[in-house]
Design a protein around this motif. Structure first.
Motif, short mmCIF file in Angstrom:
data_model
loop_
_atom_site.label_atom_id
_atom_site.label_comp_id
_atom_site.label_asym_id
_atom_site.label_seq_id
_atom_site.Cartn_x
_atom_site.Cartn_y
_atom_site.Cartn_z
N LEU A 78 -14.76 10.59 -36.31
CA LEU A 78 -15.27 11.16 -35.06
C LEU A 78 -14.85 12.64 -35.00
O LEU A 78 -13.72 12.98 -35.31
N ASP A 79 -15.77 13.50 -34.61
CA ASP A 79 -15.59 14.95 -34.73
C ASP A 79 -14.36 15.45 -33.97
O ASP A 79 -14.33 15.40 -32.73
N PRO A 80 -13.35 15.96 -34.69
CA PRO A 80 -12.10 16.42 -34.03
C PRO A 80 -12.30 17.66 -33.15
O PRO A 80 -11.44 17.99 -32.35
N ASN A 81 -13.45 18.34 -33.29
CA ASN A 81 -13.74 19.47 -32.40
C ASN A 81 -13.98 19.00 -30.97
O ASN A 81 -13.87 19.77 -30.02
N GLY A 94 -6.76 12.70 -32.13
CA GLY A 94 -7.85 12.85 -33.08
C GLY A 94 -8.86 11.72 -33.01
O GLY A 94 -8.81 10.86 -32.12
N GLY A 95 -9.77 11.70 -33.99
CA GLY A 95 -10.92 10.81 -33.92
C GLY A 95 -10.97 9.70 -34.95
O GLY A 95 -12.06 9.20 -35.27
N GLY A 145 -12.59 0.04 -25.98
CA GLY A 145 -12.31 1.20 -26.82
C GLY A 145 -12.71 2.46 -26.08
O GLY A 145 -13.69 2.46 -25.33
N GLY A 146 -11.95 3.53 -26.27
CA GLY A 146 -12.28 4.78 -25.58
C GLY A 146 -11.83 6.00 -26.34
O GLY A 146 -10.91 5.93 -27.16
N VAL A 147 -12.50 7.10 -26.08
CA VAL A 147 -12.08 8.39 -26.65
C VAL A 147 -11.97 9.41 -25.52
O VAL A 147 -12.71 9.35 -24.54
N HIS A 148 -11.01 10.31 -25.66
CA HIS A 148 -10.86 11.43 -24.73
C HIS A 148 -11.60 12.60 -25.37
O HIS A 148 -11.19 13.09 -26.42
N VAL A 149 -12.71 12.98 -24.77
CA VAL A 149 -13.55 14.01 -25.40
C VAL A 149 -13.56 15.30 -24.59
O VAL A 149 -13.42 15.29 -23.36
#
Length: 328
Positions: free
Chosen positions: A126-129, A248-249, A298-302
């Protein structure tokens, strides 16, 4: 001398029976939750005299949904389980709620749980940017105890004691330390806040009306591994909340640690003769019907600095089946 413990009988519930169904039925006219959508006088009349072996009743199950009508645009669940048997004793109410909440899941369906991390395709790039951190969480209930809306101080402390013993035996990447909420130092508390690990006394009326904040902070605590990538909350909304996370991703690595850690914890609890609540219909049993099954989220902090101000932000989220869960 042999002492025989009698099966719990809920005398307060018997007392209510001198009032008719009409006199006891809650006013749900302004409610928007799954419980209110399902519950009618016929179901109420059929179930109101029943209780589980530990004494949990229909009124206990629906109380949070009665006290919290919900939001016109947000459908809450409106009920909780007090023990493993709640889902069987009160299935005439809970089966339709589960079906509603889980896309038509039928009473005859069997749950498929796949926690083999090797079956996960992709997710390691997953894009670290944009992706600042990734996490996977679930809850688990320990067999032989009632659930947080119903458990006593003694039960809660026994769950904490069992959890401390189990988690203390983990090693390798899972070696860590337990921090009791009512016994940590100021420095430990500040560090847990800085790491975003600390959970507070529930203030949401959805939880407090379900009885989950009783005796706070007695019997509650946080355990995390030394790497701060695997976390267990004890006696919050569920007996155990298990979280795998990292910066990170690399969601694949987060999920691997999640699956391995969960498996290790369950094996240790089984050695203490307390596995996790599970059956082939519902999967893993948890307090809220919304979390049944794998209980996995599941989750991501974007980082999306401009999108949240866009006029179509809500529409984009809806089309992608995503939720926004806070900022910062």
């Amino acid at each position: 001398e042999v002492k025989i413990a009698a099966m719990t009988k809920n005398c307060h519930n018997d007392y209510k029976m001198k009032f008719s169904v009409d006199e006891e039925f809650p006013d749900l006219s302004l409610h928007n939750n799954h419980m209110a959508k399902v519950l009618n006088k016929e179901i109420y009349g059929k179930l109101r005299g029943k209780s589980t072996p530990s004494g949990f009743t229909l009124d206990d199950i629906i109380q949070t949904g009665v006290d919290n009508p919900g939001h016109p645009f947000i459908m809450t669940v409106g009920c909780v389980a007090g023990d493993e048997e709640s889902y069987e004793v009160f299935k005439d109410l809970l089966d339709p709620v589960i079906s509603d909440r889980h896309g038509g899941y039928k009473p005859t369906d069997k749950h498929k749980t796949d926690l083999n991390f090797e079956n996960l395709k992709g997710g390691d790039d997953l894009d670290p940017n944009y992706v600042l951190s990734s996490r996977v969480r679930t809850g688990r209930s320990i067999k032989g105890f009632t659930l947080p809306p119903h458990n006593s101080r003694g039960e809660r402390r026994a769950i904490e004691k069992l959890s401390i013993e189990a988690l203390a035996s983990l090693d390798g990447e899972f070696k860590g330390k337990y921090y009791p909420l009512c016994g940590m130092t100021d420095a430990e508390q500040e560090q847990l806040i800085a790491d975003h690990f600390l959970f507070d006394k529930p203030v949401s009326p959805l939880l407090t009306c379900a009885g989950m904040a009783r005796d706070w902070p007695d019997g509650r605590g946080i355990w995390h591994n030394d790497n701060k990538t695997f976390l267990v909350w004890v006696n919050e909304e569920d007996h155990l909340r298990v979280i795998s996370m990292q910066k990170g991703g690399n969601m694949k690595e987060v999920f691997r640690r999640f699956c391995v850690g969960l498996q290790k914890i369950e094996e240790i609890f089984k050695k203490h003769n307390h596995g996790f609540m599970w059956n082939e219909h519902l999967g893993y049993i948890l307090t809220c019907p919304s979390n049944l099954g794998t209980g996995l989220r599941g989750g991501v902090h974007v980082k999306l600095p401009k999108l949240s101000t866009h006029a179509k932000f809500e529409e984009i989220l809806t089309r992608l089946r995503l939720q926004k869960r806070g900022t910062g």
